[in-house]
Design a protein around this motif. Structure first.
Motif, PDB file in Angstrom:
ATOM      1  N   GLU A  87      34.382  38.554  40.946  1.00 20.33           N
ATOM      2  CA  GLU A  87      35.169  38.423  42.056  1.00 20.33           C
ATOM      3  C   GLU A  87      34.909  39.707  42.580  1.00 20.33           C
ATOM      4  O   GLU A  87      34.775  39.629  43.833  1.00 20.33           O
ATOM      5  CB  GLU A  87      36.584  38.515  41.756  1.00 20.33           C
ATOM      6  CG  GLU A  87      37.125  37.143  41.432  1.00 20.33           C
ATOM      7  CD  GLU A  87      38.818  36.907  41.217  1.00 20.33           C
ATOM      8  OE1 GLU A  87      39.419  37.853  42.109  1.00 20.33           O
ATOM      9  OE2 GLU A  87      39.223  36.196  40.312  1.00 20.33           O
ATOM     10  N   LEU A  88      34.582  40.851  41.916  1.00 18.00           N
ATOM     11  CA  LEU A  88      34.219  42.352  42.645  1.00 18.00           C
ATOM     12  C   LEU A  88      32.910  42.113  43.110  1.00 18.00           C
ATOM     13  O   LEU A  88      32.748  42.504  44.270  1.00 18.00           O
ATOM     14  CB  LEU A  88      34.366  43.250  41.376  1.00 18.00           C
ATOM     15  CG  LEU A  88      33.851  44.614  41.819  1.00 18.00           C
ATOM     16  CD1 LEU A  88      34.674  45.137  42.990  1.00 18.00           C
ATOM     17  CD2 LEU A  88      34.100  45.715  40.724  1.00 18.00           C
ATOM     18  N   PHE A  89      32.028  41.397  42.421  1.00 18.30           N
ATOM     19  CA  PHE A  89      30.770  41.292  43.045  1.00 18.30           C
ATOM     20  C   PHE A  89      30.698  40.443  44.297  1.00 18.30           C
ATOM     21  O   PHE A  89      29.882  40.982  45.222  1.00 18.30           O
ATOM     22  CB  PHE A  89      29.704  40.520  41.738  1.00 18.30           C
ATOM     23  CG  PHE A  89      28.377  40.189  42.460  1.00 18.30           C
ATOM     24  CD1 PHE A  89      27.378  41.241  42.673  1.00 18.30           C
ATOM     25  CD2 PHE A  89      28.166  38.700  42.874  1.00 18.30           C
ATOM     26  CE1 PHE A  89      26.141  40.742  43.209  1.00 18.30           C
ATOM     27  CE2 PHE A  89      26.963  38.454  43.350  1.00 18.30           C
ATOM     28  CZ  PHE A  89      26.006  39.403  43.390  1.00 18.30           C
ATOM     29  N   GLN A  90      31.269  39.318  44.305  1.00 19.75           N
ATOM     30  CA  GLN A  90      31.441  38.572  45.627  1.00 19.75           C
ATOM     31  C   GLN A  90      31.980  39.270  46.573  1.00 19.75           C
ATOM     32  O   GLN A  90      31.551  39.096  47.854  1.00 19.75           O
ATOM     33  CB  GLN A  90      32.246  37.313  45.112  1.00 19.75           C
ATOM     34  CG  GLN A  90      31.607  36.198  44.273  1.00 19.75           C
ATOM     35  CD  GLN A  90      30.203  35.925  44.638  1.00 19.75           C
ATOM     36  OE1 GLN A  90      29.882  35.749  45.909  1.00 19.75           O
ATOM     37  NE2 GLN A  90      29.302  35.555  43.839  1.00 19.75           N
ATOM     38  N   ALA A  91      33.072  40.050  46.319  1.00 21.15           N
ATOM     39  CA  ALA A  91      33.626  40.858  47.260  1.00 21.15           C
ATOM     40  C   ALA A  91      32.804  41.926  48.043  1.00 21.15           C
ATOM     41  O   ALA A  91      32.494  42.057  49.280  1.00 21.15           O
ATOM     42  CB  ALA A  91      34.971  41.591  46.872  1.00 21.15           C
TER      43      ALA A  91
END
Length: 148
Positions: A87-91
Motif C-alpha cells: 500500500e505504501l509503495f502504491q501510494a
C-alpha cells in the motif's frame, strides 16, 4: 534509530539515504515545503501533530489509516495500512506518476490544516468548561467507614 541505520546498511541504501538527525525549525520548514511527500506510516498517534505540521507547510501526505491520524488527515492525505508495504509503495508510485494529484493533495492539506489552530482548540476547551460549570452536580454515593 539504530535499527533504521542497520536497515539502511543491510539493504545497501547508504548512498541513497541521508540521516539528518535533529534539524532546526527553519531547515525542517524547508524540508516540508520541498519534499516529494511526507511519508508517516505510524502505528499509533495521540493526536497526529507531525501530519498536521506537514500539511500546514504544503507537503503531500502519505500516512496511516489507524489511531487519530485519519481524523487529522481527512481526505487531504493518502491513508495506508502501516503493516502493508505494498500500500505504501502504491501510494508513493501514484504521487510519482500523477503530478496533478500531488498538487491536489498539497492544496487539500493546506485547507485541512486550517481547521486546526491553537485558538480554535482553546475556544472549544473553554466552551466545554463552561458547559461543565452549568451542569448540576451529580449525587455521589457516601460510604461510611462501617461499609468498607
Amino acid at each position: 534509530i539504530e535499527d533504521f541505520e542497520k536497515d539502511i546498511d543491510s539493504f545497501d541504501l547508504r548512498s541513497d539515504v541521508i540521516s539528518l538527525g535533529y534539524v532546526e525549525d527553519e531547515t525542517l520548514r524547508w524540508l516540508y515545503q520541498n519534499c516529494f511527500a511526507f511519508v508517516y506510516p505510524s502505528f499509533f498517534e495521540g493526536f497526529g501533530l507531525p501530519v498536521l505540521e506537514a500539511m500546514t507547510l504544503g507537503a503531500p501526505v502519505i500516512t496511516s489509516n489507524v489511531s487519530s491520524i485519519p481524523e487529522i488527515a481527512g481526505d487531504a492525505g493518502i491513508l495506508i495500512d502501516p503493516l502493508h508495504e505494498q500500500e505504501l509503495f502504491q501510494a508513493m508510485r501514484r504521487l510519482a506518476e500523477d503530478a496533478p494529484y500531488r498538487i491536489e493533495l498539497q492544496q487539500k492539506g493546506l485547507r485541512q490544516a486550517a481547521h486546526f489552530s491553537w485558538s480554535a482548540t482553546a475556544s472549544r476547551v473553554l466552551e466545554l468548561y463552561q458547559k461543565a460549570q452549568r451542569q448540576k452536580p451529580r449525587a455521589t454515593a457516601r460510604i461510611s467507614p462501617e461499609g468498607i
